[in-house]
Design an enzyme around this catalytic site. Structure first.
Site, PDB file in Angstrom:
ATOM      1  N   CYS A 115       0.808  -1.229   0.000  1.00 55.94           N
ATOM      2  CA  CYS A 115       0.000   0.000   0.000  1.00 55.94           C
ATOM      3  C   CYS A 115       0.836   1.271   0.000  1.00 55.94           C
ATOM      4  CB  CYS A 115      -0.947  -0.010   1.191  1.00 55.94           C
ATOM      5  SG  CYS A 115      -1.941  -1.506   1.252  1.00 55.94           S
ATOM      6  N   HIS A 126      -2.471   8.067   5.796  1.00 56.55           N
ATOM      7  CA  HIS A 126      -2.742   6.754   5.194  1.00 56.55           C
ATOM      8  C   HIS A 126      -4.181   6.356   5.547  1.00 56.55           C
ATOM      9  CE1 HIS A 126      -1.784   3.048   3.254  1.00 56.55           C
ATOM     10  NE2 HIS A 126      -1.944   2.316   4.336  1.00 56.55           N
ATOM     11  N   GLU A 159      -0.960   5.073  13.340  1.00 64.39           N
ATOM     12  CA  GLU A 159      -0.544   6.248  12.564  1.00 64.39           C
ATOM     13  C   GLU A 159      -0.684   7.510  13.407  1.00 64.39           C
ATOM     14  OE1 GLU A 159      -1.070   8.409   8.193  1.00 64.39           O
ATOM     15  OE2 GLU A 159      -2.546   6.897   8.793  1.00 64.39           O
ATOM     16  N   LYS A 194      -9.255   8.292   1.603  1.00 62.79           N
ATOM     17  CA  LYS A 194      -9.880   6.965   1.572  1.00 62.79           C
ATOM     18  C   LYS A 194     -11.313   6.994   2.102  1.00 62.79           C
ATOM     19  CE  LYS A 194      -5.506   4.394   1.954  1.00 62.79           C
ATOM     20  NZ  LYS A 194      -4.554   5.526   2.056  1.00 62.79           N
ATOM     21  N   HIS A 254      -9.629   2.312  -0.389  1.00 64.43           N
ATOM     22  CA  HIS A 254      -8.182   2.102  -0.398  1.00 64.43           C
ATOM     23  C   HIS A 254      -7.749   1.581  -1.758  1.00 64.43           C
ATOM     24  CE1 HIS A 254      -4.190   1.345   0.664  1.00 64.43           C
ATOM     25  NE2 HIS A 254      -4.319   0.625   1.769  1.00 64.43           N
ATOM     26  N   PHE A 290       1.810  -3.297   3.979  1.00 69.38           N
ATOM     27  CA  PHE A 290       2.087  -4.608   4.564  1.00 69.38           C
ATOM     28  C   PHE A 290       3.563  -4.947   4.370  1.00 69.38           C
ATOM     29  CE2 PHE A 290      -2.411  -6.707   4.102  1.00 69.38           C
ATOM     30  CZ  PHE A 290      -2.869  -5.899   5.130  1.00 69.38           C
TER      31      PHE A 290
END
Length: 411
Positions: A163, A302, A313, A334, A339, A398
């Site tokens: 991502c 994010h 975050e 998002k 996403h 990830f």
């Protein structure tokens, strides 16, 4: 001395608009592009919502023969790149093509092709597999097809960091120009993974929201958040060395001034719980930009709407920004487009550029109430009209990949 890098063109294919103008107008209208999945039957799936691209016809952006030799993620990339290059006014025939490069990422490539040909393998045998399966499927073909379509013969790369791919692609394009490897880099990300195995796989990981209310599914920083919503699309920017852009009289949207990366080295899916890894990426970006945390007015987070991401975050922002953390405006695109995986950082970088241009910060659409530890200034309700001189975009992938990029108003 490293060379200055500016943004001279932008292109986008998103769930709330084909083209940057339509996308941005719908951002300002707080349009949510999430709805029930129509690409396949979701009867047996727990996650039934996605943010699909609507009304896209590849033949409007490329010739039909080329379109047939590209999977959807490549078509999105070529379409977004076409808009970005045209927007920049760049005439490739007047450039040294070996100094115009490509840095376009996809986190996954084509799950569609893999599923389709695997079904053929099982039902008709290996002799019936499409000879083009591999070049249709692999992630680097977005960069490859953009380079082929537009004759870009310079450095061509595909950074796959889950991502964080889109942000890394822009950052590595920026680095390539900084150090003199290219004068222009067509950079961004693309993805199209709303497929049975894509939705099924992320659901099995308990990463996707199982909400059936499109307005309460992707709700970053909300106490009721329960997973992300899969989106698709592409974002592409034309990055250019400043003097090169000035020499050809290009319009300049903004300047890229900082790029920071780090690895959590912690867990394959969870960010480091104290936020230290993501904080280091932000700190590195600010250090390169030569700015203090108090000078960043806006963070495009994010902000995936998963419990862990939004909490960790937030901790990362507090670590990186210290006392200034409570003053910076934070929102996640998002909340409207879901996403976009490998395309997320690129579309969110475009959002940062438009925020600087228009002096407007969009809210976290759907955000109602955050839990106690989520106590920063997550914009909610209406957007805010304010001057934005420095905007930061964060992406976390990830595997522990963290990347942050800082965009500055050009002056």
């Amino acid at each position: 001395m490293s060379r200055r890098v500016v943004i001279t063109g932008m292109g986008a294919i998103t769930p709330i608009g084909l083209g940057v103008d339509e996308f941005w107008n719908n951002v300002k209208k707080q349009t949510v592009g999430i709805d029930f999945i129509t690409k396949f039957d979701t009867t047996d799936y727990k996650a039934k919502l996605a943010a699909q691209v609507k009304g896209f016809d590849a033949k409007e952006y490329m010739d039909p023969k080329s379109a047939r030799r590209m999977e959807t993620f490549c078509q999105y990339a070529v379409a977004a790149a076409k808009e970005a290059i045209e927007d920049s006014g760049l005439d490739i025939t007047k450039e040294d093509p070996y100094m115009v490069g490509t840095s376009i990422s996809s986190g996954i490539g084509s799950l569609d092709a893999m599923e389709r040909e695997h079904e053929k393998l099982l039902t008709k045998g290996p002799s019936r597999i499409n000879p083009l399966l591999v070049p249709l499927m692999i992630t680097n073909m977005a960069a490859g097809n953009v380079a082929i379509t537009f004759g870009l013969k310079g450095k061509s790369i595909n950074v796959v960091t889950a991502c964080a791919s889109g942000t890394n692609a822009i950052g590595e394009g920026y680095r390539s120009i900084q150090c003199g490897e290219a004068d222009v880099m067509v950079s961004g990300g693309t993805e199209s993974s709303v497929t049975p195995i894509g939705i099924g796989g992320f659901t099995a990981l308990t990463a996707l929201s199982t909400s059936q209310d499109p307005k309460r599914a992707s709700i970053p920083f909300d106490k009721d958040r329960n997973g992300f919503v899969m989106g698709e699309g592409a974002g592409v920017l034309v990055l250019e060395e400043l003097e090169h852009a000035k020499k050809r009289g290009a319009k300049i949207y903004a300047e890229v001034v900082g790029y920071g990366c780090s690895s959590d080295a912690y867990h394959i899916t969870s960010p480091a719980e104290d936020g230290s890894g993501a904080a280091r990426a932000m700190t590195n970006a600010m250090k390169e930009a030569g700015i203090e945390p108090s000078m960043v007015e806006y963070i495009n987070a994010h902000g995936t709407s998963t419990h862990h991401n939004d909490l960790f975050e937030t901790r990362a922002i507090k670590l990186a920004f210290g006392e200034s953390a409570k003053n910076v405006k934070i929102s996640s695109t998002k909340s409207m487009v879901g996403h976009l995986l490998g395309a997320a950082g690129a579309v969110e970088c475009i959002t940062c550029v438009k925020s600087i241009q228009d002096g407007y910060v969009h809210p976290n659409v759907g955000l109602q109430e955050s839990e106690e530890e989520l106590d920063l200034d997550y914009v909610k309700g209406e957007g805010i009209n304010m001057e934005v001189n420095h905007a930061m975009s964060n992406s976390l992938g990830f595997g522990g990949h963290n990347s942050s990029i800082i965009i500055r108003k050009y002056a």
